[in-house]
Write a protein that holds these residues in place. Structure first.
Motif, short mmCIF file in Angstrom:
data_model
loop_
_atom_site.label_atom_id
_atom_site.label_comp_id
_atom_site.label_asym_id
_atom_site.label_seq_id
_atom_site.Cartn_x
_atom_site.Cartn_y
_atom_site.Cartn_z
N ALA A 105 0.81 -1.22 0.00
CA ALA A 105 0.00 0.00 0.00
C ALA A 105 0.84 1.27 0.00
O ALA A 105 0.39 2.32 -0.49
CB ALA A 105 -0.92 0.00 1.21
N GLN A 106 2.06 1.22 0.51
CA GLN A 106 2.85 2.43 0.73
C GLN A 106 3.01 3.32 -0.51
O GLN A 106 2.92 4.55 -0.38
CB GLN A 106 4.22 2.07 1.31
N PRO A 107 3.27 2.80 -1.71
CA PRO A 107 3.41 3.70 -2.86
C PRO A 107 2.16 4.54 -3.14
O PRO A 107 2.26 5.57 -3.81
CB PRO A 107 3.69 2.73 -4.02
N PHE A 108 1.00 4.10 -2.64
CA PHE A 108 -0.24 4.83 -2.91
C PHE A 108 -0.61 5.80 -1.78
O PHE A 108 -1.61 6.50 -1.87
CB PHE A 108 -1.39 3.84 -3.10
N LEU A 109 0.20 5.85 -0.72
CA LEU A 109 -0.16 6.65 0.45
C LEU A 109 0.50 8.02 0.47
O LEU A 109 0.13 8.88 1.25
CB LEU A 109 0.23 5.90 1.74
N GLY A 110 1.49 8.22 -0.41
CA GLY A 110 2.30 9.43 -0.35
C GLY A 110 1.53 10.72 -0.54
O GLY A 110 1.84 11.75 0.06
N ALA A 111 0.48 10.72 -1.38
CA ALA A 111 -0.24 11.96 -1.67
C ALA A 111 -1.15 12.39 -0.53
O ALA A 111 -1.67 13.52 -0.53
CB ALA A 111 -1.06 11.78 -2.95
N GLY A 112 -1.39 11.51 0.43
CA GLY A 112 -2.21 11.87 1.57
C GLY A 112 -3.69 11.63 1.41
O GLY A 112 -4.47 11.82 2.36
N SER A 113 -4.11 11.19 0.22
CA SER A 113 -5.54 10.96 0.01
C SER A 113 -5.98 9.61 0.55
O SER A 113 -7.17 9.39 0.79
CB SER A 113 -5.88 11.04 -1.48
N LEU A 114 -5.03 8.69 0.75
CA LEU A 114 -5.33 7.37 1.29
C LEU A 114 -4.55 7.13 2.57
O LEU A 114 -3.44 7.66 2.75
CB LEU A 114 -4.97 6.27 0.27
N VAL A 115 -5.11 6.31 3.46
CA VAL A 115 -4.40 5.91 4.68
C VAL A 115 -4.52 4.40 4.82
O VAL A 115 -5.42 3.77 4.27
CB VAL A 115 -4.99 6.61 5.93
N ALA A 116 -3.58 3.83 5.58
CA ALA A 116 -3.58 2.39 5.85
C ALA A 116 -3.56 2.19 7.36
O ALA A 116 -2.65 2.67 8.05
CB ALA A 116 -2.37 1.73 5.22
N VAL A 117 -4.59 1.52 7.88
CA VAL A 117 -4.71 1.28 9.31
C VAL A 117 -4.45 -0.20 9.59
O VAL A 117 -5.03 -1.06 8.93
CB VAL A 117 -6.12 1.66 9.80
N PRO A 118 -3.56 -0.52 10.54
CA PRO A 118 -3.23 -1.93 10.81
C PRO A 118 -4.47 -2.75 11.20
O PRO A 118 -5.36 -2.25 11.89
CB PRO A 118 -2.25 -1.84 11.97
N LEU A 119 -4.48 -4.00 10.75
CA LEU A 119 -5.54 -4.94 11.11
C LEU A 119 -5.06 -5.81 12.27
O LEU A 119 -3.92 -6.29 12.28
CB LEU A 119 -5.90 -5.82 9.91
N THR A 120 -5.93 -5.99 13.25
CA THR A 120 -5.57 -6.77 14.44
C THR A 120 -6.66 -7.79 14.75
O THR A 120 -7.71 -7.83 14.13
CB THR A 120 -5.40 -5.83 15.65
N GLU A 121 -6.32 -8.61 15.76
CA GLU A 121 -7.26 -9.64 16.25
C GLU A 121 -7.71 -10.59 15.14
O GLU A 121 -8.91 -10.65 14.84
CB GLU A 121 -8.46 -8.98 16.93
N PRO A 122 -6.84 -11.36 14.51
CA PRO A 122 -5.44 -11.56 14.89
C PRO A 122 -4.48 -10.59 14.19
O PRO A 122 -4.79 -10.04 13.15
CB PRO A 122 -5.16 -12.99 14.39
N GLU A 123 -3.29 -10.42 14.82
CA GLU A 123 -2.20 -9.72 14.15
C GLU A 123 -1.45 -10.77 13.34
O GLU A 123 -0.89 -11.71 13.90
CB GLU A 123 -1.29 -9.04 15.16
N ALA A 124 -1.42 -10.59 12.03
CA ALA A 124 -0.91 -11.65 11.15
C ALA A 124 0.28 -11.16 10.33
O ALA A 124 0.39 -9.97 10.02
CB ALA A 124 -2.01 -12.11 10.20
N GLU A 125 1.16 -12.08 10.03
CA GLU A 125 2.25 -11.79 9.09
C GLU A 125 2.60 -13.05 8.33
O GLU A 125 2.43 -14.17 8.82
CB GLU A 125 3.47 -11.24 9.82
N HIS A 126 3.05 -12.84 7.08
CA HIS A 126 3.44 -13.97 6.22
C HIS A 126 4.70 -13.59 5.46
O HIS A 126 4.82 -12.46 4.97
CB HIS A 126 2.31 -14.34 5.27
#
Length: 294
Positions: free
Chosen positions: A244-265
């Motif tokens: 998601a990071q390349p799309f967040l630079g302009a400030g029009s989009l945000v990314a909020v962490p997902l939890t319960e469960p906290e997952a990684e792969h």
């Protein structure tokens, strides 16, 4: 013999004489004649024939396995001799799952700086297609998930871990939250990657762990299509933060962490488990081991 084996590999992949001929850049009669000559040289029937391609014979299936090894070794020899004469050069073909496309520059950037005569082609494919493309010698290496689903006999280099976020417009009611539970995200108007993508299967699994179902109002195999709908239609999507990071630079989009469960792969580089590796592939694997991911 090598040329005929390459044509046979393509025919086994395409399962159609016309498409295989087109992929090889020859006429259909030329390809058919090459397969026939290969059968005569090996004294076995390789392909069931009728009005159309009928599949490989049992002998053909065995020859296919050996053909892949022989052709790969021949290509490695050619690359090694070219490297001796001209330094590292030629073509490197990579396939990556869509969520890894934004991260691939951590490999290709340093690699091309060190080896300016190297040409790189990148394909966006799902994880199943990447493994098949490696088997069929269509690509030299792939970026995909190292867990969850079978990879076969490959060499691997772990690169980074995906962490999942809910991506939305900055004016969305959830945009100011520190985190959003997976179950709560399931109630939002979701646009998600299509089910043929391993990332979607990961999302579905974590939703199930949270006691929810990810019902997508829109599905696509294109990240750009998802982001465009989030930007213009007020929907939300679930993506790894790095994706998601390349799309967040302009400030029009945000990314909020997902939890319960906290997952990684874990995502990593995979390549055929073959020794010796081609000089180009060896350089890529070394670049992967040295890569720094922020």
């Amino acid at each position: 013999m090598i040329d005929k084996l390459e044509m046979f590999i393509v025919l086994a992949r395409e399962r159609h004489f016309g498409r295989a001929a087109e992929a090889c850049g020859v006429t259909q009669p030329t390809l058919s004649a090459a397969i026939k000559q290969l059968e005569e040289q090996l004294d076995v029937l390789l392909v069931w024939r009728g009005s159309r391609f009928g599949g490989l014979t049992p002998e053909g299936a065995r020859v296919l396995e050996r053909a892949r090894v022989i052709v790969a070794d021949a290509r490695a020899l050619r690359e090694e001799m070219r490297a001796v004469k001209r330094g590292l050069s030629g073509d490197l073909r990579l396939a990556a799952v869509p969520t890894a496309l934004a991260a691939i520059t951590a490999l290709t950037g340093p690699l091309t700086l060190r080896h300016p005569n190297l040409r790189i082609t990148i394909f966006s494919r799902n994880s199943t297609e990447i493994v098949q493309m490696l088997d069929d010698l269509q690509v030299d290496a792939g970026l995909t998930y190292l867990e969850n689903e079978p990879l076969g006999r490959v060499a691997t280099v772990p690169l980074y871990a995906e962490h999942y976020t809910l991506v939305m417009r900055a004016d969305h009611p959830l945009a100011g939250r520190a985190a959003v539970p997976w179950a709560e995200a399931a109630a939002e108007p979701l646009c998600l990657l299509s089910p043929d993508m391993q990332n979607r299967r990961i999302v579905d699994r974590h939703m199930a762990e949270a006691g929810a179902v990810a019902t997508a109002r829109l599905e696509s195999n294109s990240l750009l299509a998802l982001i465009a709908h989030v930007q213009t239609s007020g929907w939300v999507t679930i993506l790894p933060l790095r994706t998601a990071q390349p799309f967040l630079g302009a400030g029009s989009l945000v990314a909020v962490p997902l939890t319960e469960p906290e997952a990684e792969h874990v995502v990593g580089l995979i390549a055929p488990h073959r020794e010796p590796m081609t000089p180009v592939l060896d350089a890529l694997m070394e670049a992967a081991r040295q890569a720094k991911f922020q």
